[in-house]
Design a protein around this motif. Structure first.
Motif, PDB file in Angstrom:
ATOM      1  N   ASP A 246      58.996  58.556   6.830  1.00 19.50           N
ATOM      2  CA  ASP A 246      60.288  57.887   6.989  1.00 19.50           C
ATOM      3  C   ASP A 246      60.221  56.711   7.958  1.00 19.50           C
ATOM      4  O   ASP A 246      61.253  56.270   8.468  1.00 19.50           O
ATOM      5  N   GLY A 247      59.052  56.229   8.253  1.00 18.25           N
ATOM      6  CA  GLY A 247      58.888  55.143   9.220  1.00 18.25           C
ATOM      7  C   GLY A 247      57.914  55.578  10.290  1.00 18.25           C
ATOM      8  O   GLY A 247      58.036  56.672  10.853  1.00 18.25           O
ATOM      9  N   THR A 248      56.927  54.740  10.561  1.00 20.30           N
ATOM     10  CA  THR A 248      55.927  55.091  11.566  1.00 20.30           C
ATOM     11  C   THR A 248      56.498  54.932  12.971  1.00 20.30           C
ATOM     12  O   THR A 248      57.512  54.260  13.192  1.00 20.30           O
ATOM     13  N   ALA A 249      55.819  55.534  13.925  1.00 19.66           N
ATOM     14  CA  ALA A 249      56.237  55.384  15.320  1.00 19.66           C
ATOM     15  C   ALA A 249      56.215  53.920  15.729  1.00 19.66           C
ATOM     16  O   ALA A 249      57.087  53.466  16.484  1.00 19.66           O
ATOM     17  N   GLN A 250      55.228  53.160  15.225  1.00 22.67           N
ATOM     18  CA  GLN A 250      55.165  51.732  15.546  1.00 22.67           C
ATOM     19  C   GLN A 250      56.364  50.988  14.970  1.00 22.67           C
ATOM     20  O   GLN A 250      56.965  50.141  15.642  1.00 22.67           O
ATOM     21  N   GLU A 251      56.738  51.302  13.752  1.00 20.86           N
ATOM     22  CA  GLU A 251      57.883  50.642  13.126  1.00 20.86           C
ATOM     23  C   GLU A 251      59.173  50.961  13.866  1.00 20.86           C
ATOM     24  O   GLU A 251      60.030  50.078  14.058  1.00 20.86           O
ATOM     25  N   ILE A 252      59.321  52.208  14.305  1.00 23.50           N
ATOM     26  CA  ILE A 252      60.517  52.585  15.057  1.00 23.50           C
ATOM     27  C   ILE A 252      60.524  51.872  16.408  1.00 23.50           C
ATOM     28  O   ILE A 252      61.560  51.353  16.849  1.00 23.50           O
ATOM     29  N   ALA A 253      59.365  51.846  17.073  1.00 27.25           N
ATOM     30  CA  ALA A 253      59.270  51.149  18.359  1.00 27.25           C
ATOM     31  C   ALA A 253      59.622  49.675  18.206  1.00 27.25           C
ATOM     32  O   ALA A 253      60.354  49.099  19.031  1.00 27.25           O
ATOM     33  N   ASP A 254      59.112  49.043  17.153  1.00 31.59           N
ATOM     34  CA  ASP A 254      59.416  47.631  16.907  1.00 31.59           C
ATOM     35  C   ASP A 254      60.914  47.425  16.685  1.00 31.59           C
ATOM     36  O   ASP A 254      61.506  46.462  17.185  1.00 31.59           O
ATOM     37  N   GLU A 255      61.520  48.336  15.935  1.00 33.49           N
ATOM     38  CA  GLU A 255      62.949  48.225  15.651  1.00 33.49           C
ATOM     39  C   GLU A 255      63.780  48.373  16.928  1.00 33.49           C
ATOM     40  O   GLU A 255      64.714  47.609  17.178  1.00 33.49           O
ATOM     41  N   VAL A 256      63.443  49.392  17.749  1.00 33.69           N
ATOM     42  CA  VAL A 256      64.177  49.601  18.998  1.00 33.69           C
ATOM     43  C   VAL A 256      63.978  48.417  19.933  1.00 33.69           C
ATOM     44  O   VAL A 256      64.924  47.927  20.565  1.00 33.69           O
TER      45      VAL A 256
END
Length: 500
Positions: free
Chosen positions: A360-370
Protein backbone atom coordinates in the motif's frame (compact mmCIF):
# COMPACT_ATOMS: atom_id res chain seq x y z
CA UNK A 1 -0.11 8.24 23.23
CA UNK A 2 -2.36 10.75 24.98
CA UNK A 3 -1.65 13.56 27.45
CA UNK A 4 -3.93 15.85 29.41
CA UNK A 5 -2.21 17.30 32.46
CA UNK A 6 0.37 20.08 32.29
CA UNK A 7 2.52 20.97 35.32
CA UNK A 8 2.78 24.72 35.78
CA UNK A 9 5.86 26.72 36.63
CA UNK A 10 4.41 27.47 40.04
CA UNK A 11 4.20 23.76 40.81
CA UNK A 12 7.80 23.26 39.72
CA UNK A 13 8.94 26.09 41.97
CA UNK A 14 6.99 24.72 44.90
CA UNK A 15 8.49 21.28 44.41
CA UNK A 16 11.98 22.73 44.26
CA UNK A 17 11.41 24.03 47.78
CA UNK A 18 9.82 20.78 48.93
CA UNK A 19 12.61 18.42 47.92
CA UNK A 20 15.61 20.28 49.34
CA UNK A 21 17.77 17.38 50.57
CA UNK A 22 17.97 16.97 54.33
CA UNK A 23 21.28 15.20 53.84
CA UNK A 24 22.90 18.61 53.47
CA UNK A 25 22.32 19.14 57.21
CA UNK A 26 23.74 15.74 58.14
CA UNK A 27 20.34 14.62 59.50
CA UNK A 28 19.25 10.99 59.81
CA UNK A 29 16.34 9.49 57.88
CA UNK A 30 14.90 11.91 55.31
CA UNK A 31 11.56 12.27 53.51
CA UNK A 32 11.53 10.74 50.05
CA UNK A 33 11.19 13.25 47.22
CA UNK A 34 7.62 13.88 45.96
CA UNK A 35 8.79 13.41 42.39
CA UNK A 36 11.05 11.15 40.34
CA UNK A 37 13.08 14.05 38.98
CA UNK A 38 11.49 14.18 35.53
CA UNK A 39 11.89 17.62 33.96
CA UNK A 40 8.54 17.35 32.15
CA UNK A 41 6.48 16.29 35.16
CA UNK A 42 8.34 17.13 38.38
CA UNK A 43 5.64 15.73 40.69
CA UNK A 44 5.13 12.42 38.87
CA UNK A 45 6.63 9.42 40.63
CA UNK A 46 8.50 9.61 43.92
CA UNK A 47 12.00 9.26 45.32
CA UNK A 48 13.59 7.08 47.98
CA UNK A 49 12.37 3.62 46.99
CA UNK A 50 11.89 1.17 44.12
CA UNK A 51 8.70 -0.89 43.74
CA UNK A 52 9.01 -4.56 42.80
CA UNK A 53 5.36 -5.67 42.87
CA UNK A 54 1.78 -4.38 43.08
CA UNK A 55 -0.97 -6.66 44.42
CA UNK A 56 -4.43 -5.16 43.93
CA UNK A 57 -7.64 -6.56 45.37
CA UNK A 58 -10.53 -4.52 43.94
CA UNK A 59 -14.33 -4.48 44.06
CA UNK A 60 -16.28 -2.45 41.54
CA UNK A 61 -19.98 -1.59 41.25
CA UNK A 62 -20.67 -0.63 37.62
CA UNK A 63 -24.05 1.00 38.22
CA UNK A 64 -22.65 3.56 40.67
CA UNK A 65 -19.00 3.60 39.54
CA UNK A 66 -17.91 2.87 43.12
CA UNK A 67 -14.44 1.32 43.47
CA UNK A 68 -12.96 -0.03 46.67
CA UNK A 69 -9.65 -1.78 47.05
CA UNK A 70 -6.68 -2.94 49.02
CA UNK A 71 -3.30 -2.40 47.41
CA UNK A 72 -0.18 -4.11 48.68
CA UNK A 73 2.98 -2.49 47.39
CA UNK A 74 6.30 -4.32 47.77
CA UNK A 75 9.33 -2.05 47.57
CA UNK A 76 12.95 -1.50 48.57
CA UNK A 77 14.24 1.67 50.22
CA UNK A 78 17.08 3.35 48.30
CA UNK A 79 17.89 5.66 51.23
CA UNK A 80 17.03 6.03 54.89
CA UNK A 81 13.42 7.21 54.88
CA UNK A 82 11.45 9.03 57.55
CA UNK A 83 8.48 9.16 55.18
CA UNK A 84 7.68 8.60 51.51
CA UNK A 85 4.97 9.36 48.97
CA UNK A 86 2.66 7.44 46.68
CA UNK A 87 0.73 9.01 43.79
CA UNK A 88 -3.00 8.61 44.40
CA UNK A 89 -6.25 10.59 44.15
CA UNK A 90 -8.98 8.45 45.80
CA UNK A 91 -9.98 8.46 49.48
CA UNK A 92 -7.63 6.53 51.76
CA UNK A 93 -9.04 4.71 54.78
CA UNK A 94 -5.91 3.15 56.25
CA UNK A 95 -2.23 2.62 55.48
CA UNK A 96 0.09 0.09 57.08
CA UNK A 97 3.85 -0.20 56.53
CA UNK A 98 5.41 -3.54 57.43
CA UNK A 99 2.16 -4.45 59.18
CA UNK A 100 2.05 -1.39 61.45
CA UNK A 101 -0.38 1.47 61.06
CA UNK A 102 1.21 4.53 59.45
CA UNK A 103 0.35 8.21 59.57
CA UNK A 104 -0.91 9.76 56.32
CA UNK A 105 -1.38 13.20 54.86
CA UNK A 106 -2.08 14.60 51.42
CA UNK A 107 -0.21 17.29 49.54
CA UNK A 108 -0.61 18.67 46.07
CA UNK A 109 -3.18 17.21 43.72
CA UNK A 110 -2.20 13.55 43.97
CA UNK A 111 0.43 13.04 46.66
CA UNK A 112 -0.21 10.63 49.53
CA UNK A 113 2.42 11.19 52.23
CA UNK A 114 3.10 8.14 54.41
CA UNK A 115 5.03 8.24 57.68
CA UNK A 116 5.77 4.70 58.91
CA UNK A 117 5.77 3.86 62.62
CA UNK A 118 9.49 3.13 62.27
CA UNK A 119 11.85 4.78 59.75
CA UNK A 120 13.01 2.64 56.85
CA UNK A 121 16.69 1.98 56.31
CA UNK A 122 18.51 1.99 52.99
CA UNK A 123 18.29 -1.44 51.35
CA UNK A 124 15.32 -2.52 53.48
CA UNK A 125 12.53 -4.44 51.72
CA UNK A 126 9.16 -3.24 52.97
CA UNK A 127 5.43 -3.61 52.32
CA UNK A 128 2.74 -0.95 52.16
CA UNK A 129 -0.94 -1.84 52.47
CA UNK A 130 -3.41 0.86 51.41
CA UNK A 131 -7.18 0.49 51.88
CA UNK A 132 -9.19 2.94 49.82
CA UNK A 133 -12.44 3.74 48.02
CA UNK A 134 -14.06 6.33 45.80
CA UNK A 135 -15.97 7.11 42.63
CA UNK A 136 -13.14 7.54 40.08
CA UNK A 137 -15.17 9.41 37.47
CA UNK A 138 -15.96 12.11 40.05
CA UNK A 139 -12.34 12.63 41.07
CA UNK A 140 -10.53 15.30 39.08
CA UNK A 141 -6.90 16.38 39.19
CA UNK A 142 -6.32 19.77 37.59
CA UNK A 143 -9.81 19.53 36.14
CA UNK A 144 -9.37 16.14 34.53
CA UNK A 145 -9.93 12.44 35.19
CA UNK A 146 -8.23 9.52 33.44
CA UNK A 147 -11.12 7.24 34.38
CA UNK A 148 -13.58 6.75 31.50
CA UNK A 149 -17.16 6.17 32.55
CA UNK A 150 -18.99 3.89 30.09
CA UNK A 151 -22.70 3.00 29.79
CA UNK A 152 -22.02 -0.30 31.58
CA UNK A 153 -18.93 0.31 33.70
CA UNK A 154 -15.59 2.06 33.66
CA UNK A 155 -12.12 2.04 32.14
CA UNK A 156 -8.71 3.19 33.36
CA UNK A 157 -6.51 4.13 30.41
CA UNK A 158 -4.50 7.27 29.67
CA UNK A 159 -0.96 8.59 29.25
CA UNK A 160 1.11 9.78 31.03
CA UNK A 161 -1.16 9.44 34.07
CA UNK A 162 -3.87 6.86 34.77
CA UNK A 163 -3.01 4.93 37.94
CA UNK A 164 -4.03 7.69 40.38
CA UNK A 165 -7.70 6.90 39.83
CA UNK A 166 -7.55 3.22 40.70
CA UNK A 167 -4.42 2.28 42.65
CA UNK A 168 -1.64 4.03 44.65
CA UNK A 169 1.73 3.86 42.92
CA UNK A 170 5.14 5.27 42.17
CA UNK A 171 3.80 6.73 38.96
CA UNK A 172 6.79 7.12 36.68
CA UNK A 173 8.04 4.84 33.85
CA UNK A 174 11.47 4.50 35.47
CA UNK A 175 10.04 2.34 38.27
CA UNK A 176 8.66 -0.82 36.66
CA UNK A 177 7.14 -3.69 38.61
CA UNK A 178 5.13 -6.90 38.29
CA UNK A 179 1.39 -7.03 39.03
CA UNK A 180 -1.35 -9.23 40.45
CA UNK A 181 -4.81 -7.70 39.93
CA UNK A 182 -7.94 -9.38 41.31
CA UNK A 183 -11.25 -7.68 40.54
CA UNK A 184 -14.68 -8.58 41.95
CA UNK A 185 -17.70 -7.47 39.90
CA UNK A 186 -21.40 -8.38 39.68
CA UNK A 187 -22.30 -11.52 37.75
CA UNK A 188 -22.79 -10.81 34.07
CA UNK A 189 -19.97 -8.30 33.94
CA UNK A 190 -16.52 -8.94 32.49
CA UNK A 191 -13.14 -7.71 33.67
CA UNK A 192 -10.26 -6.94 31.31
CA UNK A 193 -6.70 -6.20 32.44
CA UNK A 194 -3.07 -6.86 31.56
CA UNK A 195 -1.19 -10.12 31.22
CA UNK A 196 -2.73 -13.54 31.83
CA UNK A 197 -6.04 -14.28 33.51
CA UNK A 198 -5.00 -16.88 36.05
CA UNK A 199 -8.43 -17.52 37.58
CA UNK A 200 -12.12 -16.66 37.39
CA UNK A 201 -14.84 -17.85 39.74
CA UNK A 202 -17.68 -16.97 42.12
CA UNK A 203 -16.97 -14.53 44.95
CA UNK A 204 -20.15 -14.68 47.01
CA UNK A 205 -23.78 -14.45 45.96
CA UNK A 206 -24.13 -12.42 42.78
CA UNK A 207 -20.41 -11.67 42.42
CA UNK A 208 -17.53 -13.04 40.35
CA UNK A 209 -13.80 -12.52 40.72
CA UNK A 210 -11.16 -12.49 37.98
CA UNK A 211 -7.44 -12.50 38.69
CA UNK A 212 -4.86 -11.18 36.21
CA UNK A 213 -1.09 -11.48 36.42
CA UNK A 214 1.63 -9.47 34.70
CA UNK A 215 4.83 -11.37 35.35
CA UNK A 216 7.04 -9.12 33.23
CA UNK A 217 8.00 -5.60 34.38
CA UNK A 218 5.35 -3.00 33.62
CA UNK A 219 5.14 0.76 34.08
CA UNK A 220 2.20 2.24 35.95
CA UNK A 221 0.60 4.12 33.03
CA UNK A 222 0.53 0.86 31.05
CA UNK A 223 -1.59 -0.89 33.69
CA UNK A 224 -5.23 -0.95 32.61
CA UNK A 225 -8.62 -2.01 33.94
CA UNK A 226 -11.97 -2.28 32.18
CA UNK A 227 -15.28 -3.49 33.59
CA UNK A 228 -18.41 -3.85 31.48
CA UNK A 229 -20.44 -6.13 29.23
CA UNK A 230 -17.83 -7.53 26.82
CA UNK A 231 -17.67 -10.27 24.23
CA UNK A 232 -14.29 -11.99 24.65
CA UNK A 233 -12.50 -13.90 21.87
CA UNK A 234 -9.53 -16.19 22.38
CA UNK A 235 -7.01 -17.60 19.92
CA UNK A 236 -3.26 -18.06 19.46
CA UNK A 237 -0.64 -16.67 17.13
CA UNK A 238 1.14 -19.03 14.76
CA UNK A 239 4.06 -18.87 17.19
CA UNK A 240 1.81 -20.02 20.08
CA UNK A 241 1.17 -16.79 21.99
CA UNK A 242 -2.31 -16.66 23.61
CA UNK A 243 -4.51 -13.86 22.23
CA UNK A 244 -7.35 -12.33 24.28
CA UNK A 245 -9.50 -9.64 22.64
CA UNK A 246 -12.64 -8.02 24.05
CA UNK A 247 -15.41 -5.88 22.56
CA UNK A 248 -18.11 -3.91 24.35
CA UNK A 249 -21.61 -5.09 23.50
CA UNK A 250 -22.52 -1.42 23.09
CA UNK A 251 -20.29 -0.62 20.12
CA UNK A 252 -23.23 -0.29 17.74
CA UNK A 253 -22.21 0.65 14.22
CA UNK A 254 -18.50 0.44 15.12
CA UNK A 255 -18.70 -3.21 16.15
CA UNK A 256 -17.86 -4.70 12.75
CA UNK A 257 -14.97 -2.39 11.92
CA UNK A 258 -13.55 -2.73 15.43
CA UNK A 259 -13.55 -6.52 15.25
CA UNK A 260 -12.22 -6.56 11.69
CA UNK A 261 -9.27 -4.50 12.90
CA UNK A 262 -8.43 -5.94 16.33
CA UNK A 263 -9.02 -9.57 15.30
CA UNK A 264 -5.88 -9.25 13.15
CA UNK A 265 -3.81 -8.99 16.35
CA UNK A 266 -2.42 -12.53 16.05
CA UNK A 267 -1.35 -12.06 12.43
CA UNK A 268 0.24 -8.67 13.15
CA UNK A 269 2.06 -9.96 16.23
CA UNK A 270 3.61 -12.80 14.24
CA UNK A 271 4.72 -10.34 11.56
CA UNK A 272 6.16 -7.89 14.11
CA UNK A 273 8.33 -10.70 15.45
CA UNK A 274 10.02 -10.81 12.05
CA UNK A 275 10.86 -7.12 12.47
CA UNK A 276 11.52 -6.68 16.21
CA UNK A 277 12.38 -10.20 17.40
CA UNK A 278 10.70 -12.41 19.99
CA UNK A 279 7.46 -11.05 21.44
CA UNK A 280 8.44 -9.92 24.96
CA UNK A 281 5.35 -10.97 26.95
CA UNK A 282 3.29 -14.08 27.71
CA UNK A 283 0.05 -12.98 26.03
CA UNK A 284 -1.29 -10.38 23.62
CA UNK A 285 -4.63 -8.89 22.63
CA UNK A 286 -6.68 -5.71 22.70
CA UNK A 287 -10.01 -4.35 23.87
CA UNK A 288 -12.58 -1.87 22.59
CA UNK A 289 -14.85 -0.36 25.27
CA UNK A 290 -17.68 2.08 24.56
CA UNK A 291 -15.88 5.13 25.93
CA UNK A 292 -16.70 7.49 23.09
CA UNK A 293 -12.97 8.21 22.76
CA UNK A 294 -11.00 8.27 19.53
CA UNK A 295 -7.51 7.57 20.83
CA UNK A 296 -5.70 4.28 21.40
CA UNK A 297 -3.12 3.36 24.02
CA UNK A 298 -0.49 0.63 24.21
CA UNK A 299 -1.55 -0.74 27.61
CA UNK A 300 0.82 -3.66 28.13
CA UNK A 301 -0.23 -6.91 26.39
CA UNK A 302 -3.78 -5.58 25.92
CA UNK A 303 -3.97 -2.27 24.05
CA UNK A 304 -6.95 0.01 24.56
CA UNK A 305 -8.79 1.17 21.43
CA UNK A 306 -11.41 3.91 21.78
CA UNK A 307 -14.52 2.93 19.83
CA UNK A 308 -14.61 6.25 17.96
CA UNK A 309 -11.37 5.14 16.31
CA UNK A 310 -13.43 2.81 14.12
CA UNK A 311 -16.23 5.22 13.26
CA UNK A 312 -15.02 5.58 9.66
CA UNK A 313 -14.23 1.91 9.14
CA UNK A 314 -11.45 -0.54 9.85
CA UNK A 315 -8.12 0.77 11.09
CA UNK A 316 -5.48 -1.94 10.98
CA UNK A 317 -2.72 0.67 11.09
CA UNK A 318 -3.57 1.65 14.67
CA UNK A 319 -3.42 -2.02 15.70
CA UNK A 320 0.05 -2.29 14.16
CA UNK A 321 1.07 0.91 15.98
CA UNK A 322 -0.11 -0.20 19.44
CA UNK A 323 1.28 -3.72 19.07
CA UNK A 324 4.66 -2.32 17.96
CA UNK A 325 4.70 -0.47 21.26
CA UNK A 326 4.85 -3.82 23.06
CA UNK A 327 8.52 -3.84 22.06
CA UNK A 328 9.15 -0.10 21.80
CA UNK A 329 7.58 1.59 24.82
CA UNK A 330 6.35 -1.33 26.91
CA UNK A 331 9.16 -3.87 27.11
CA UNK A 332 11.74 -1.11 26.59
CA UNK A 333 10.28 1.91 28.36
CA UNK A 334 11.40 5.51 28.44
CA UNK A 335 13.71 6.51 31.26
CA UNK A 336 12.40 10.08 31.14
CA UNK A 337 9.29 11.40 29.43
CA UNK A 338 11.45 13.46 27.07
CA UNK A 339 12.56 10.12 25.52
CA UNK A 340 9.08 9.63 24.04
CA UNK A 341 10.51 9.35 20.50
CA UNK A 342 11.72 5.87 21.44
CA UNK A 343 8.04 4.96 21.76
CA UNK A 344 6.15 6.91 19.15
CA UNK A 345 8.66 7.28 16.32
CA UNK A 346 9.22 3.52 16.19
CA UNK A 347 5.55 2.54 16.49
CA UNK A 348 4.69 4.98 13.70
CA UNK A 349 7.45 3.58 11.52
CA UNK A 350 6.14 0.06 12.15
CA UNK A 351 2.84 1.07 10.53
CA UNK A 352 4.83 2.37 7.53
CA UNK A 353 6.58 -1.00 7.29
CA UNK A 354 3.21 -2.74 7.42
CA UNK A 355 2.04 -0.58 4.55
CA UNK A 356 5.19 -1.57 2.67
CA UNK A 357 4.52 -5.25 3.36
CA UNK A 358 0.90 -4.95 2.24
CA UNK A 359 1.82 -3.19 -0.99
CA UNK A 360 0.00 0.00 0.00
CA UNK A 361 3.00 2.32 -0.30
CA UNK A 362 6.60 1.91 0.79
CA UNK A 363 8.03 3.53 3.88
CA UNK A 364 10.07 5.79 1.58
CA UNK A 365 6.96 6.88 -0.32
CA UNK A 366 5.13 7.64 2.93
CA UNK A 367 8.14 9.55 4.27
CA UNK A 368 8.33 11.57 1.05
CA UNK A 369 4.62 12.35 1.25
CA UNK A 370 4.79 13.45 4.91
CA UNK A 371 7.92 15.48 4.23
CA UNK A 372 6.25 17.31 1.35
CA UNK A 373 3.03 17.98 3.27
CA UNK A 374 4.73 20.32 5.76
CA UNK A 375 6.23 23.54 4.35
CA UNK A 376 9.45 24.92 5.82
CA UNK A 377 7.72 27.41 8.12
CA UNK A 378 5.26 24.87 9.51
CA UNK A 379 5.08 24.52 13.30
CA UNK A 380 5.62 20.80 12.68
CA UNK A 381 9.35 21.39 12.07
CA UNK A 382 9.81 23.47 15.23
CA UNK A 383 9.13 20.48 17.48
CA UNK A 384 12.26 18.49 18.35
CA UNK A 385 11.37 14.77 18.69
CA UNK A 386 14.31 14.09 21.02
CA UNK A 387 13.07 16.77 23.44
CA UNK A 388 9.62 18.01 22.38
CA UNK A 389 8.63 19.49 25.75
CA UNK A 390 5.68 18.42 27.89
CA UNK A 391 3.15 20.40 25.84
CA UNK A 392 4.32 18.78 22.60
CA UNK A 393 5.01 15.30 23.90
CA UNK A 394 2.30 13.84 21.66
CA UNK A 395 2.66 16.26 18.78
CA UNK A 396 2.42 14.87 15.25
CA UNK A 397 6.12 15.69 14.79
CA UNK A 398 7.12 13.19 17.47
CA UNK A 399 5.27 10.51 15.51
CA UNK A 400 5.81 11.47 11.86
CA UNK A 401 9.07 13.40 11.96
CA UNK A 402 10.23 10.70 14.35
CA UNK A 403 9.38 8.04 11.78
CA UNK A 404 11.10 10.05 9.04
CA UNK A 405 14.23 10.03 11.20
CA UNK A 406 14.15 6.24 11.06
CA UNK A 407 13.70 6.23 7.31
CA UNK A 408 16.67 8.59 7.01
CA UNK A 409 18.66 6.22 9.24
CA UNK A 410 17.63 3.26 7.08
CA UNK A 411 18.77 5.06 3.94
CA UNK A 412 22.05 6.04 5.59
CA UNK A 413 23.13 2.67 6.93
CA UNK A 414 21.25 0.23 4.65
CA UNK A 415 18.70 -2.47 5.40
CA UNK A 416 21.10 -5.04 6.82
CA UNK A 417 22.28 -2.81 9.65
CA UNK A 418 18.92 -1.07 10.05
CA UNK A 419 16.87 -4.19 10.66
CA UNK A 420 19.60 -5.63 12.84
CA UNK A 421 19.17 -2.57 15.03
CA UNK A 422 15.37 -2.86 15.09
CA UNK A 423 15.69 -6.41 16.43
CA UNK A 424 18.74 -5.96 18.61
CA UNK A 425 17.67 -2.90 20.56
CA UNK A 426 14.51 -4.35 22.21
CA UNK A 427 16.33 -7.62 22.81
CA UNK A 428 19.28 -5.98 24.56
CA UNK A 429 17.08 -3.71 26.72
CA UNK A 430 14.19 -6.11 27.28
CA UNK A 431 12.22 -5.35 30.43
CA UNK A 432 14.15 -2.16 31.14
CA UNK A 433 14.32 1.56 30.45
CA UNK A 434 16.36 3.55 27.97
CA UNK A 435 17.21 7.04 26.72
CA UNK A 436 17.36 8.46 23.21
CA UNK A 437 21.12 9.00 23.54
CA UNK A 438 21.61 5.32 24.32
CA UNK A 439 19.79 4.33 21.13
CA UNK A 440 21.98 6.67 19.11
CA UNK A 441 25.14 5.07 20.48
CA UNK A 442 23.71 1.61 19.81
CA UNK A 443 22.92 2.52 16.20
CA UNK A 444 26.47 3.77 15.70
CA UNK A 445 27.90 0.63 17.26
CA UNK A 446 25.87 -1.73 15.06
CA UNK A 447 26.27 0.22 11.83
CA UNK A 448 29.90 1.24 12.36
CA UNK A 449 29.01 4.75 11.14
CA UNK A 450 29.05 8.19 12.72
CA UNK A 451 25.39 9.20 13.00
CA UNK A 452 25.45 12.26 15.25
CA UNK A 453 24.77 14.66 12.36
CA UNK A 454 21.79 12.60 11.16
CA UNK A 455 20.21 12.42 14.62
CA UNK A 456 20.86 16.10 15.32
CA UNK A 457 19.24 17.03 12.01
CA UNK A 458 16.10 14.97 12.48
CA UNK A 459 15.64 14.92 16.24
CA UNK A 460 17.11 18.17 17.61
CA UNK A 461 17.03 20.87 14.94
CA UNK A 462 13.88 23.08 14.99
CA UNK A 463 13.83 23.48 11.21
CA UNK A 464 12.92 21.47 8.14
CA UNK A 465 15.81 19.25 7.02
CA UNK A 466 16.83 19.28 3.39
CA UNK A 467 15.28 16.68 1.11
CA UNK A 468 18.75 15.22 0.67
CA UNK A 469 18.87 14.57 4.43
CA UNK A 470 15.94 12.17 4.08
CA UNK A 471 17.75 10.20 1.40
CA UNK A 472 16.21 7.38 -0.56
CA UNK A 473 18.10 7.84 -3.80
CA UNK A 474 19.68 4.81 -5.41
CA UNK A 475 23.20 4.04 -4.16
CA UNK A 476 26.01 1.94 -5.62
CA UNK A 477 24.61 -1.58 -5.89
CA UNK A 478 27.69 -2.96 -4.16
CA UNK A 479 27.21 -0.76 -1.10
CA UNK A 480 25.15 -1.46 1.99
CA UNK A 481 23.73 2.03 1.40
CA UNK A 482 21.51 0.91 -1.46
CA UNK A 483 18.02 1.72 -2.71
CA UNK A 484 15.05 0.36 -0.76
CA UNK A 485 14.11 -3.26 -1.55
CA UNK A 486 11.55 -3.84 -4.27
CA UNK A 487 9.43 -6.03 -2.00
CA UNK A 488 8.91 -7.03 1.62
CA UNK A 489 10.21 -10.49 0.72
CA UNK A 490 13.54 -8.86 -0.10
CA UNK A 491 13.56 -7.13 3.27
CA UNK A 492 13.03 -10.42 5.07
CA UNK A 493 15.81 -11.95 2.99
CA UNK A 494 18.10 -9.18 4.22
CA UNK A 495 17.40 -9.30 7.96
CA UNK A 496 15.93 -12.77 8.35
CA UNK A 497 12.47 -14.04 9.23
CA UNK A 498 11.64 -15.07 12.79
CA UNK A 499 9.70 -18.00 14.14
CA UNK A 500 9.69 -19.07 17.76
Amino acid sequence: MRHRLIVTGAVVAALALTVTPASATGAGPEPGAPGAGDSYYPDYGNGGYDVSHYDLGLKYRPKTDELSGTATVLAKATKDLSRFNLDFALDVEEVRVNGRKAKTATSGAHELEITPAKPLTEGEHFSVVVRYSGVPSEVEVDGYTSWHRTPDGGVAANEPEAAWWWFPSNDHPSDKATYDIAVTVPEGYETISNGDRVSKGPAGKGWVRSSWRSAQPQTTYLATLAVGKFDVTKSRTDSGIPVVNAYSRRLGDEDGSARASVERTAEITDWLQTVFGDYPFSSVGGYVPATGEGFALETQTRPFYGNERFKRGTDVSVVVHELAHQWYGDSVSVRRWRDIWLNEGFASYASWLWSEKEGDGTAQEIADEVYGSHPAGDEFWKVKPADPGAKNQFHDAVYDRGAMALQALRNKIGDKSFFKILKGWPTEHRGGNARVEEFEKYAEKVSGKSLSSLFDTWLRTPAKPSKAALGGERQDAGSDERKRPESWEEIQAVHGAHRR
